[in-house]
Design a protein around this motif. Structure first.
Motif, PDB file in Angstrom:
ATOM      1  N   LEU A 383       0.826  -1.202   0.000  1.00  0.00           N
ATOM      2  CA  LEU A 383       0.000   0.000   0.000  1.00  0.00           C
ATOM      3  C   LEU A 383       0.866   1.260   0.000  1.00  0.00           C
ATOM      4  O   LEU A 383       0.520   2.262  -0.630  1.00  0.00           O
ATOM      5  CB  LEU A 383      -0.935  -0.006   1.211  1.00  0.00           C
ATOM      6  N   LYS A 384       2.000   1.203   0.720  1.00  0.00           N
ATOM      7  CA  LYS A 384       2.903   2.364   0.724  1.00  0.00           C
ATOM      8  C   LYS A 384       3.483   2.596  -0.671  1.00  0.00           C
ATOM      9  O   LYS A 384       3.629   3.750  -1.110  1.00  0.00           O
ATOM     10  CB  LYS A 384       4.019   2.149   1.745  1.00  0.00           C
ATOM     11  N   LEU A 385       3.832   1.498  -1.361  1.00  0.00           N
ATOM     12  CA  LEU A 385       4.367   1.652  -2.714  1.00  0.00           C
ATOM     13  C   LEU A 385       3.314   2.249  -3.644  1.00  0.00           C
ATOM     14  O   LEU A 385       3.614   3.115  -4.480  1.00  0.00           O
ATOM     15  CB  LEU A 385       4.834   0.289  -3.244  1.00  0.00           C
ATOM     16  N   LEU A 386       2.067   1.768  -3.522  1.00  0.00           N
ATOM     17  CA  LEU A 386       1.008   2.340  -4.338  1.00  0.00           C
ATOM     18  C   LEU A 386       0.800   3.808  -4.015  1.00  0.00           C
ATOM     19  O   LEU A 386       0.574   4.642  -4.909  1.00  0.00           O
ATOM     20  CB  LEU A 386      -0.299   1.564  -4.112  1.00  0.00           C
ATOM     21  N   ASP A 387       0.878   4.138  -2.705  1.00  0.00           N
ATOM     22  CA  ASP A 387       0.656   5.531  -2.299  1.00  0.00           C
ATOM     23  C   ASP A 387       1.747   6.448  -2.844  1.00  0.00           C
ATOM     24  O   ASP A 387       1.511   7.615  -3.137  1.00  0.00           O
ATOM     25  CB  ASP A 387       0.596   5.592  -0.769  1.00  0.00           C
ATOM     26  N   ARG A 388       2.963   5.879  -2.986  1.00  0.00           N
ATOM     27  CA  ARG A 388       4.073   6.685  -3.517  1.00  0.00           C
ATOM     28  C   ARG A 388       4.142   6.623  -5.056  1.00  0.00           C
ATOM     29  O   ARG A 388       5.106   7.073  -5.656  1.00  0.00           O
ATOM     30  CB  ARG A 388       5.396   6.181  -2.930  1.00  0.00           C
ATOM     31  N   GLU A 389       3.112   6.000  -5.685  1.00  0.00           N
ATOM     32  CA  GLU A 389       2.986   5.922  -7.138  1.00  0.00           C
ATOM     33  C   GLU A 389       4.131   5.135  -7.765  1.00  0.00           C
ATOM     34  O   GLU A 389       4.625   5.448  -8.861  1.00  0.00           O
ATOM     35  CB  GLU A 389       2.907   7.320  -7.746  1.00  0.00           C
ATOM     36  N   ALA A 390       4.600   4.108  -7.005  1.00  0.00           N
ATOM     37  CA  ALA A 390       5.664   3.256  -7.560  1.00  0.00           C
ATOM     38  C   ALA A 390       5.152   2.448  -8.750  1.00  0.00           C
ATOM     39  O   ALA A 390       5.921   2.061  -9.634  1.00  0.00           O
ATOM     40  CB  ALA A 390       6.197   2.313  -6.477  1.00  0.00           C
ATOM     41  N   ALA A 391       3.841   2.195  -8.790  1.00  0.00           N
ATOM     42  CA  ALA A 391       3.260   1.435  -9.900  1.00  0.00           C
ATOM     43  C   ALA A 391       2.583   2.353 -10.910  1.00  0.00           C
ATOM     44  O   ALA A 391       1.781   1.908 -11.721  1.00  0.00           O
ATOM     45  CB  ALA A 391       2.252   0.421  -9.362  1.00  0.00           C
ATOM     46  N   GLY A 392       2.888   3.626 -10.819  1.00  0.00           N
ATOM     47  CA  GLY A 392       2.281   4.572 -11.729  1.00  0.00           C
ATOM     48  C   GLY A 392       1.284   5.474 -11.014  1.00  0.00           C
ATOM     49  O   GLY A 392       0.871   5.225  -9.872  1.00  0.00           O
ATOM     50  N   GLU A 393       0.907   6.531 -11.706  1.00  0.00           N
ATOM     51  CA  GLU A 393       0.005   7.499 -11.113  1.00  0.00           C
ATOM     52  C   GLU A 393      -1.394   6.886 -10.968  1.00  0.00           C
ATOM     53  O   GLU A 393      -1.893   6.205 -11.855  1.00  0.00           O
ATOM     54  CB  GLU A 393      -0.068   8.742 -11.994  1.00  0.00           C
ATOM     55  N   LEU A 394      -1.997   7.140  -9.783  1.00  0.00           N
ATOM     56  CA  LEU A 394      -3.315   6.583  -9.471  1.00  0.00           C
ATOM     57  C   LEU A 394      -4.395   7.654  -9.666  1.00  0.00           C
ATOM     58  O   LEU A 394      -4.147   8.849  -9.431  1.00  0.00           O
ATOM     59  CB  LEU A 394      -3.372   6.094  -8.014  1.00  0.00           C
ATOM     60  N   PRO A 395      -5.580   7.211 -10.060  1.00  0.00           N
ATOM     61  CA  PRO A 395      -6.687   8.171 -10.099  1.00  0.00           C
ATOM     62  C   PRO A 395      -6.981   8.705  -8.688  1.00  0.00           C
ATOM     63  O   PRO A 395      -6.627   8.096  -7.675  1.00  0.00           O
ATOM     64  CB  PRO A 395      -7.865   7.348 -10.647  1.00  0.00           C
ATOM     65  N   GLU A 396      -7.653   9.826  -8.649  1.00  0.00           N
ATOM     66  CA  GLU A 396      -7.914  10.476  -7.355  1.00  0.00           C
ATOM     67  C   GLU A 396      -8.709   9.566  -6.424  1.00  0.00           C
ATOM     68  O   GLU A 396      -8.400   9.436  -5.231  1.00  0.00           O
ATOM     69  CB  GLU A 396      -8.671  11.795  -7.584  1.00  0.00           C
ATOM     70  N   LYS A 397      -9.759   8.926  -6.911  1.00  0.00           N
ATOM     71  CA  LYS A 397     -10.558   8.039  -6.061  1.00  0.00           C
ATOM     72  C   LYS A 397      -9.734   6.848  -5.591  1.00  0.00           C
ATOM     73  O   LYS A 397      -9.841   6.424  -4.428  1.00  0.00           O
ATOM     74  CB  LYS A 397     -11.785   7.553  -6.829  1.00  0.00           C
ATOM     75  N   ALA A 398      -8.910   6.324  -6.470  1.00  0.00           N
ATOM     76  CA  ALA A 398      -8.078   5.191  -6.077  1.00  0.00           C
ATOM     77  C   ALA A 398      -7.067   5.611  -5.020  1.00  0.00           C
ATOM     78  O   ALA A 398      -6.772   4.855  -4.080  1.00  0.00           O
ATOM     79  CB  ALA A 398      -7.364   4.617  -7.303  1.00  0.00           C
ATOM     80  N   ARG A 399      -6.500   6.828  -5.154  1.00  0.00           N
ATOM     81  CA  ARG A 399      -5.538   7.320  -4.166  1.00  0.00           C
ATOM     82  C   ARG A 399      -6.183   7.415  -2.775  1.00  0.00           C
ATOM     83  O   ARG A 399      -5.589   7.014  -1.767  1.00  0.00           O
ATOM     84  CB  ARG A 399      -4.991   8.674  -4.601  1.00  0.00           C
TER      85      ARG A 399
END
Length: 595
Positions: A383-399
């Motif tokens: 979850l931390k990696l996703l939050d730091r956009e390690a897998a790419g930029e996330l949509p606002e709702k997903a963030r």
């Protein structure tokens, strides 16, 4: 053969005691013990009332003699002394004032007040010659005491004393007067107050009032109307002693004594059945036989009771030993009466259930440690990696969804850590690295570690410098854990813009106290006793409380105990949580590891 049950033994003891008591009472003719009861009790009542009347009479006579002695100083042999001298003499009577707290006065030969030792409005210049005791004193030229009266200017219940002022030729020059307030004078001895189940009363037969019930500032209490109190009616009938039955049917023995000089009637009464009286001729034989019977009965009762309770005493000792030592798993032996055997079996079953619950708890903690902690760490890391956009930029709702998941995952991980720490602490399995810690450095590190949280809540952190360098012996990690817990609580419950303050000071030569203070509303007084218990939250409905586990303060207490310290709380213009830690001695001890 089965031994009788405890209930049967108690029944046997009760029946045997009752039969033996009744047989002894009937056999030894108890009526002989109280043959002369009424005459003996009546004599005692008469002695009590006569003694009380003599005490009051002596108190009155002492005051009257003192006033007579004072009146001799108020004349030069031919006339009353001049008014200034009279006033000066009145002001020099501290001993006499103690006798007459109601006031001292001087009257002329017409009964007009001309001087007083304390000012009472409208008293000087008032003519008192219409009072019966004034007329008696002016006519007989003898010292007199009035019956209870109401003061003309004070409105208080009084006794008035008068002593004539006489010239060397025997001419009446005036009167010296003194008064006592019956509600405050203490003229009635304390022994007249009601004690145990006896009745003591002082009745004014002239005004039909009750003198012993006077209270400051209240009017003289009147006697109850005829037929309301039959004991008082009997006393006022003129019969000095006897037996009377009150309205409830209870019988009383009473006696009276009349004090003529003030018209008071002293009354004492005791319940008819409440006193046995002195010993009679038949008492010796009755007493000897009764003692013998009582001795036999007591011996039998003691033996039966001892036999019945000995197993219970043994079991109680074993149970206390089990409770005091949690590691003691010995079982009780089920033997003795049925009730004792059942109690032993029930306790053994309770011990088995407690051990089963302990094992279940240990298994649960182990499951949390090994089955939940590891995957939860991986989940939080992802979850931390996703939050730091390690897998790419996330949509606002997903963030936002990732942030919520990460925040709750960290909260769950904190709960698991708290559970593990608490169980290790109470089980004595937590390893501590005790070393020397500079207090100022510990405070600064705690502030730096919590500054981001304080900024998020809009709260500032500051440390108060100590007056001297302070050093403690503690585990740095666990000391920081306690301070972090205190600081996080203070931040959560502080108003926006407020400051959380850290300080430390020497409590004594052996202890340093850390204090974390805030300006929040504090803890509800009803919750303070439970503040450091596990899963306790003072306000579980608030958002701040919901963000905690309820274990933090309980862990703080256990960690403090492991470091030979204490924690506590008080409120003084804000909440103050404190931690006492042993101080570093002059000869430094080496760092060591403890459990």
């Amino acid at each position: 053969m089965r031994s009788p049950s405890l209930g049967i033994r108690v029944t046997l003891i009760t029946i045997s005691s009752s039969i033996a008591t009744m047989a002894a009472v009937l056999f030894f003719a108890y009526n002989g013990l109280v043959r002369d009861f009424e005459s003996v009790l009546t004599q005692r009542q008469l002695l009590e009332t006569d003694s009380a009347a003599r005490v009051v009479d002596q108190q009155l006579q002492i005051r009257l003699e003192a006033l007579k002695a004072f009146s001799a100083f108020l004349t030069d042999g031919d006339n009353l002394r001049p008014l200034p001298e009279l006033k000066e003499l009145l002001g020099r009577q501290p001993s006499l004032e103690r006798y007459f707290e109601g006031g001292l006065l001087i009257f002329d030969d017409k009964g007009v007040a001309i001087a007083e030792n304390r000012f009472v409005p409208r008293r000087i210049g008032t003519n008192y010659s219409d009072r019966p005791h004034f007329r008696e004193a002016l006519t007989s030229r003898q010292a007199v005491i009035s019956r209870p009266i109401i003061g003309r200017t004070t409105g208080l219940p009084l006794l008035s004393f008068l002593a004539p002022i006489v010239s060397d030729d025997g001419d009446l020059l005036g009167l010296a007067g003194g008064s006592i307030n019956l509600a405050e004078s203490g003229i009635i001895p304390d022994s007249l107050s009601e004690r145990s189940n006896a009745i003591f009363k002082v009745l004014d037969t002239g005004h039909f009032t009750q003198v012993d019930s006077l209270t400051p500032g209240a009017p003289m209490p009147e006697l109850p109307p005829p037929g309301e109190n039959l004991i008082i009616d009997a006393a006022l009938s003129g019969v000095t002693s006897g037996v009377v039955t009150d309205k409830s049917g209870k019988r009383w023995i009473y006696a009276t004594r009349h004090l003529d000089r003030v018209g008071w009637l002293f009354l004492r009464a005791e319940p008819y059945e409440g006193v046995t009286g002195p010993a009679r001729a038949s008492f010796e034989s009755f007493l000897l036989l009764s003692l013998l019977a009582a001795l036999i009965l007591a011996t039998a009762a003691w033996l039966l009771g001892r036999t019945a309770t000995r197993p219970l005493e043994h079991m109680s000792t074993r149970i206390r030993a089990m409770v005091d030592g949690a590691s003691d798993t010995r079982r009780l032996k089920p033997k003795g009466p049925p009730e004792t055997r059942n109690l032993a079996l029930a306790f053994n079953r309770l011990m088995e259930e407690r051990e089963a619950l302990d094992q279940m708890k240990d298994q649960f903690v182990a499951t949390v440690s090994h089955e939940l902690r590891t995957p939860l760490t991986s989940i939080n890391g992802s979850l931390k990696l996703l939050d730091r956009e390690a897998a790419g930029e996330l949509p606002e709702k997903a963030r936002k969804m990732v942030e919520v998941a990460l925040r709750n995952g960290e909260q769950l991980q904190l709960l698991i850590s708290d559970l593990l720490d608490f169980n290790k602490a109470i089980a004595g399995k937590m390893m501590l690295q005790i070393g020397t810690i500079q207090v100022s450095e510990a405070l600064e590190q705690a502030i730096e570690g919590n500054r981001s949280m304080a900024t998020h809540y809009g709260v500032s952190l500051c440390a108060v410098p100590a007056a001297e360098p302070l050093v403690v012996r503690a585990d740095p990690q666990r000391l920081r854990q306690i301070l972090d817990n205190f600081i996080s609580n203070a931040i959560k419950f502080s108003p926006t813009g407020a400051a959380v303050q850290l300080s430390a000071r020497a409590v004594n030569q052996n202890t340093i106290r850390f204090i974390v203070s805030d300006h929040g509303p504090g803890v509800d007084e009803q919750f303070i006793p439970h503040l450091f218990e596990r899963f306790a939250q003072a306000n579980p409905s608030s958002k701040q409380a919901q963000s905690g586990t309820g274990l933090g303060l309980a862990i703080c207490r256990e960690l403090a105990h492991l470091m030979h310290g204490q924690v506590g709380y008080y409120y003084q213009q804000g909440a103050h949580f404190w931690l006492d830690i042993p101080r570093q001695e002059t000869s430094r001890e080496p760092d060591h590891e403890v459990t």
